[in-house]
Design a protein around this motif. Structure first.
Motif, mmCIF file in Angstrom:
data_model
loop_
_atom_site.group_PDB
_atom_site.id
_atom_site.type_symbol
_atom_site.label_atom_id
_atom_site.label_comp_id
_atom_site.label_asym_id
_atom_site.label_seq_id
_atom_site.Cartn_x
_atom_site.Cartn_y
_atom_site.Cartn_z
ATOM 1 N N ALA A 199 0.818 -1.217 0.000
ATOM 2 C CA ALA A 199 0.000 0.000 0.000
ATOM 3 C C ALA A 199 0.852 1.267 0.000
ATOM 4 C CB ALA A 199 -0.926 -0.008 1.212
ATOM 5 N N GLU A 200 2.076 1.160 0.492
ATOM 6 C CA GLU A 200 2.948 2.333 0.510
ATOM 7 C C GLU A 200 3.318 2.789 -0.906
ATOM 8 O OE1 GLU A 200 6.278 1.694 3.038
ATOM 9 O OE2 GLU A 200 5.063 1.229 4.810
ATOM 10 N N LYS A 201 3.169 1.904 -1.880
ATOM 11 C CA LYS A 201 3.458 2.247 -3.277
ATOM 12 C C LYS A 201 2.185 2.487 -4.086
ATOM 13 C CE LYS A 201 7.672 -0.554 -3.148
ATOM 14 N NZ LYS A 201 8.415 -1.692 -3.747
ATOM 15 N N PHE A 202 1.025 2.406 -3.438
ATOM 16 C CA PHE A 202 -0.259 2.577 -4.119
ATOM 17 C C PHE A 202 -0.480 4.050 -4.444
ATOM 18 C CE2 PHE A 202 -4.980 3.054 -3.913
ATOM 19 C CZ PHE A 202 -5.301 2.205 -4.961
ATOM 20 N N ASP A 203 -1.038 4.310 -5.628
ATOM 21 C CA ASP A 203 -1.272 5.685 -6.086
ATOM 22 C C ASP A 203 -2.638 6.169 -5.584
ATOM 23 O OD1 ASP A 203 -1.095 8.103 -7.354
ATOM 24 O OD2 ASP A 203 -1.553 7.331 -9.354
ATOM 25 N N TYR A 204 -2.653 6.703 -4.366
ATOM 26 C CA TYR A 204 -3.894 7.199 -3.775
ATOM 27 C C TYR A 204 -4.363 8.468 -4.479
ATOM 28 C CZ TYR A 204 -3.372 4.131 0.321
ATOM 29 O OH TYR A 204 -3.270 3.052 1.162
ATOM 30 N N VAL A 205 -5.685 8.565 -4.670
ATOM 31 C CA VAL A 205 -6.310 9.790 -5.179
ATOM 32 C C VAL A 205 -7.343 10.204 -4.137
ATOM 33 C CG1 VAL A 205 -7.631 10.866 -7.028
ATOM 34 C CG2 VAL A 205 -5.960 9.065 -7.571
ATOM 35 N N ILE A 206 -6.951 11.062 -3.214
ATOM 36 C CA ILE A 206 -7.812 11.450 -2.099
ATOM 37 C C ILE A 206 -8.770 12.544 -2.554
ATOM 38 C CG2 ILE A 206 -7.892 12.243 0.282
ATOM 39 C CD1 ILE A 206 -6.463 9.579 -0.078
ATOM 40 N N PRO A 207 -10.082 12.345 -2.424
ATOM 41 C CA PRO A 207 -11.035 13.361 -2.898
ATOM 42 C C PRO A 207 -11.055 14.580 -1.978
ATOM 43 C CG PRO A 207 -12.205 11.628 -1.740
ATOM 44 C CD PRO A 207 -10.761 11.181 -1.826
ATOM 45 N N GLY A 208 -11.282 15.725 -2.570
ATOM 46 C CA GLY A 208 -11.496 16.928 -1.771
ATOM 47 C C GLY A 208 -12.965 17.038 -1.398
ATOM 48 N N LEU A 209 -13.243 17.291 -0.124
ATOM 49 C CA LEU A 209 -14.623 17.355 0.342
ATOM 50 C C LEU A 209 -15.008 18.785 0.688
ATOM 51 C CD1 LEU A 209 -14.835 14.200 2.636
ATOM 52 C CD2 LEU A 209 -15.210 14.398 0.190
ATOM 53 N N ASP A 210 -16.243 19.145 0.330
ATOM 54 C CA ASP A 210 -16.756 20.461 0.656
ATOM 55 C C ASP A 210 -17.196 20.506 2.113
ATOM 56 O OD1 ASP A 210 -16.390 21.233 -1.982
ATOM 57 O OD2 ASP A 210 -18.368 20.490 -2.572
ATOM 58 N N GLU A 211 -17.665 21.672 2.527
ATOM 59 C CA GLU A 211 -18.197 21.813 3.882
ATOM 60 C C GLU A 211 -19.396 20.882 4.070
ATOM 61 O OE1 GLU A 211 -17.030 23.641 6.540
ATOM 62 O OE2 GLU A 211 -15.307 23.768 5.211
ATOM 63 N N PRO A 212 -19.665 20.457 5.316
ATOM 64 C CA PRO A 212 -20.753 19.498 5.565
ATOM 65 C C PRO A 212 -22.086 19.975 5.001
ATOM 66 C CG PRO A 212 -19.447 19.817 7.547
ATOM 67 C CD PRO A 212 -18.966 20.829 6.550
ATOM 68 N N PHE A 213 -22.698 19.146 4.152
ATOM 69 C CA PHE A 213 -23.976 19.499 3.548
ATOM 70 C C PHE A 213 -25.148 19.165 4.456
ATOM 71 C CE2 PHE A 213 -27.509 18.576 0.520
ATOM 72 C CZ PHE A 213 -27.672 19.864 0.058
ATOM 73 N N TYR A 214 -24.931 18.236 5.397
ATOM 74 C CA TYR A 214 -26.024 17.827 6.273
ATOM 75 C C TYR A 214 -26.553 18.984 7.114
ATOM 76 C CZ TYR A 214 -22.513 17.587 10.011
ATOM 77 O OH TYR A 214 -21.523 17.884 10.919
ATOM 78 N N GLU A 215 -25.712 19.992 7.357
ATOM 79 C CA GLU A 215 -26.150 21.135 8.157
ATOM 80 C C GLU A 215 -27.305 21.865 7.480
ATOM 81 O OE1 GLU A 215 -22.697 23.487 8.889
ATOM 82 O OE2 GLU A 215 -21.765 22.002 10.214
ATOM 83 N N LYS A 216 -27.211 22.060 6.171
ATOM 84 C CA LYS A 216 -28.289 22.731 5.435
ATOM 85 C C LYS A 216 -29.563 21.889 5.458
ATOM 86 C CE LYS A 216 -29.492 24.886 1.019
ATOM 87 N NZ LYS A 216 -30.850 24.294 1.021
ATOM 88 N N VAL A 217 -29.426 20.565 5.327
ATOM 89 C CA VAL A 217 -30.591 19.686 5.358
ATOM 90 C C VAL A 217 -31.290 19.786 6.710
ATOM 91 C CG1 VAL A 217 -31.375 17.287 5.213
ATOM 92 C CG2 VAL A 217 -29.591 18.117 3.662
ATOM 93 N N ILE A 218 -30.511 19.804 7.792
ATOM 94 C CA ILE A 218 -31.092 19.938 9.130
ATOM 95 C C ILE A 218 -31.779 21.290 9.280
ATOM 96 C CG2 ILE A 218 -30.539 20.141 11.585
ATOM 97 C CD1 ILE A 218 -28.361 18.049 11.159
ATOM 98 N N ASP A 219 -31.131 22.354 8.818
ATOM 99 C CA ASP A 219 -31.727 23.692 8.899
ATOM 100 C C ASP A 219 -33.066 23.740 8.167
ATOM 101 O OD1 ASP A 219 -29.685 24.727 10.412
ATOM 102 O OD2 ASP A 219 -28.662 25.694 8.741
ATOM 103 N N ASP A 220 -33.077 23.214 6.957
ATOM 104 C CA ASP A 220 -34.326 23.231 6.172
ATOM 105 C C ASP A 220 -35.423 22.437 6.877
ATOM 106 O OD1 ASP A 220 -33.042 24.748 4.279
ATOM 107 O OD2 ASP A 220 -32.675 23.085 2.893
ATOM 108 N N PHE A 221 -35.041 21.327 7.477
ATOM 109 C CA PHE A 221 -36.031 20.500 8.158
ATOM 110 C C PHE A 221 -36.582 21.216 9.387
ATOM 111 C CE2 PHE A 221 -37.340 17.096 11.087
ATOM 112 C CZ PHE A 221 -38.283 16.447 10.284
ATOM 113 N N LEU A 222 -35.715 21.866 10.153
ATOM 114 C CA LEU A 222 -36.174 22.602 11.340
ATOM 115 C C LEU A 222 -37.095 23.751 10.940
ATOM 116 C CD1 LEU A 222 -32.890 22.744 13.484
ATOM 117 C CD2 LEU A 222 -34.877 21.259 13.819
#
Length: 355
Positions: free
Chosen positions: A325-348
């Motif tokens: 695994a030390e020689k594996f070509d990792y492609v780590i995705p970039g993640l945006d800010e948590p989207f679940y917060e907006k879903v919770i806000d809309d639900f409230l």
């Protein structure tokens, strides 16, 4: 009220960011759980109110080939527990004056008295037989349709975490919302590596212990500092730390985040919550699915195809794969800010609870 499934610690862990955000929005949160999940959440939220709610208590086979049969054998017990928790919920809602129920994969926690949310990434439950998978999916959808909304912790697009598990051709009837990954952690400025390898043990027995024993055999052959977290929050800590190996039974959220950030490689199960946390921090991982858990096997394969992780089996030569695994070509995705917060806000807002 928030109630996670008692299937390892992952369901309880991924409820932590939701609980914290609801607290931030001024909501009173009551946690319903049992066993190690209850102990974990009590450590994270000592000031909250807790309701002891018996779990499904699924038992696992030591041998992969018997796992499916053993779980199938327990189906009547699971269905009975689902019926009992559904019956109990009405009284709990009245006693604690609950406005909303959030169930993480607990199928009986729905009622006509208040809105009920069901959280799952498994719209399809993987099975080795197509006919059985289709049958389980129909039952799964029947339960999900009884909830007000279904929240899916994954990305909506083609690049996603759970693949077909959370992106079936036909969605469950009702309101379904992709809420993005749920992680206790937030990506910070990277810290210097303290540990070369961080082994995170989790999941049901006896497989957790089997993997622990295998790990302890190979750690003396690895170079660099090693951290092992045993995933036993109910056991007291000891000062045993042979050589460069640091062993802990459990870490708090802050301690776990620091350990992740200070480690070069994380070796863990392919549990969905663990995967979300690893991706949220942009870490290189080696995933070992729990033998017989088709969901974890599928997830690890799906993520390795995207080069988001490296995967091997528990029965493989673990030392060989760690070095590979030390020689594996990792492609780590970039993640945006948590989207679940907006879903919770809309639900409230829809409930006129305010935010």
């Amino acid at each position: 009220m928030i109630a996670p499934l008692d299937w390892g610690l992952g369901h309880a862990s991924r409820c932590i960011p939701i609980i914290k955000y609801l607290q931030k929005r001024g909501c009173k949160v009551i946690i319903a759980s049992d066993g190690e999940q209850l102990n974990l959440l009590k450590k994270e939220f000592p000031g909250l109110e807790f309701v002891k709610l018996k779990g499904y208590n699924v038992r696992y086979s030591k041998y992969k080939r018997w796992l499916g049969a053993k779980i199938l054998w327990q189906t009547p017990k699971i269905l009975l527990r689902i019926r009992h928790e559904h019956t109990d919920l009405g009284g709990i809602v009245d006693k604690y004056d609950i406005d909303v129920v959030i169930s993480d994969n607990r199928y009986g926690l729905h009622t006509n008295k208040v809105p009920c949310i069901f959280i799952t990434h498994q719209l399809i439950v993987k099975s080795p037989f197509p006919w059985l998978q289709n049958f389980i999916q129909k039952i799964n959808y029947r339960f999900i349709s009884r909830f007000t909304e279904c929240w899916i912790p994954d990305f909506e697009g083609k690049k996603n975490i759970a693949g077909l598990l959370s992106h079936p051709e036909i969605m469950p009837p009702g309101i379904n919302k992709y809420i993005g990954p749920l992680s206790r952690f937030s990506r910070e400025e990277k810290k210097g590596n303290v540990y070369k390898y961080f082994f995170v043990l989790s999941g049901p027995e006896p497989q957790r212990t089997i993997l622990e024993e295998k790990i302890m055999l190979i750690t003396p052959k690895l170079s660099g500092k090693i951290l092992v977290v045993r995933g036993k929050p109910t056991e007291p800590e000891s000062d045993i730390a042979p050589g460069l190996i640091n062993i802990k039974n459990h870490l708090t959220t802050d301690e776990m985040q620091n350990a992740f950030l200070q480690s070069e490689y994380i070796i863990s199960r392919a549990g969905y919550t663990t995967i979300m946390e690893l991706l949220s921090l942009g870490k290189k991982s080696i995933l070992m699915p729990t033998p017989g858990q088709t969901e974890q096997e599928y997830l690890a394969d799906h993520l390795m195809q995207q080069q988001w992780c490296y995967k091997c089996k528990q029965d493989d030569d673990l030392l060989f794969h760690i070095l590979k695994a030390e020689k594996f070509d990792y492609v780590i995705p970039g993640l945006d800010e948590p989207f679940y917060e907006k879903v919770i806000d809309d639900f409230l807002i829809s409930l006129d609870c305010g935010v």
